[in-house]
Design a protein around this motif. Structure first.
Motif: not given
Length: 193
Positions: A184-193
């Motif tokens: 799957r396309p790698a995406r950085f996690p949402d920094p707000v999480e």
């Protein structure tokens, strides 16, 4: 598009558990799938020196161009590294450090060329709790995200003595379908999480 796998062996032990698990997973690939195995112990790189802002660029190192070309020739890059101190082996980390150089020298198109390819990991570890491998998994995931690559995950197995990983039934079962799934396309996690 035909897939081409580059397996980068990054263990201090030839034929170790990580390699055995990777070879088991690779056996499940379709017969026509290209597989290339390179041992980072044989294609040594010195510690990376960051000269991006220096007057003189750091000279090309022995084995560097061979590894860069092999990386660019593959659709799927598999880092085969045991879990050492909760992360990648030093040779695997050093190889990834060279990606920093390849982003600008010799061809600034390295990042664009890597986008859309897939990064995978295969790891044997002594600890039975897979959560301890999270730093290794995040290193590979974040590398893939930064480069615009897909991330296929990390195949984890348990074993310390040579061949012991093949006694890990759960890892052996996962190896049989590991590369069959979509990266799957790698995406950085949402920094707000």
């Amino acid at each position: 598009m035909n897939r081409s796998f580059l397996f980068l062996l990054a263990s201090a032990r030839p034929g170790g558990n990580s390699e055995q698990l990777a070879r088991l997973a690779a056996e499940q690939l379709p017969a026509a799938t290209e597989r290339r195995w390179l041992d980072l112990a044989e294609l040594r790189l010195p510690d990376y020196v960051d000269t991006r802002h220096a007057e003189e660029p750091w000279p090309e190192q022995e084995n560097e161009e061979a590894l860069r070309r092999a990386t660019l020739a593959a659709t799927d890059i598999v880092i085969v590294s045991p879990l050492y101190w909760y992360s990648l082996s030093s040779s695997a980390k050093r190889y990834l450090d060279y990606w920093s150089k390849w982003l600008s020298v010799p061809d600034p198109g390295f990042r664009a060329a890597m986008a859309g390819r897939s990064l995978w990991g295969v790891t044997a570890m002594a600890h039975r709790e897979e959560a301890v491998a999270r730093p290794l998994v995040l290193t590979l995931h974040h590398t893939a995200a930064y480069m615009g690559m897909g991330f296929g995950g990390v195949l984890l197995g348990n074993g310390t003595r040579p061949g012991q990983v093949l006694d890990d039934e759960r890892a052996v079962v996962r190896a049989k379908t590991f590369f069959a799934r979509e990266a799957r396309p790698a995406r950085f996690p949402d920094p707000v999480e």
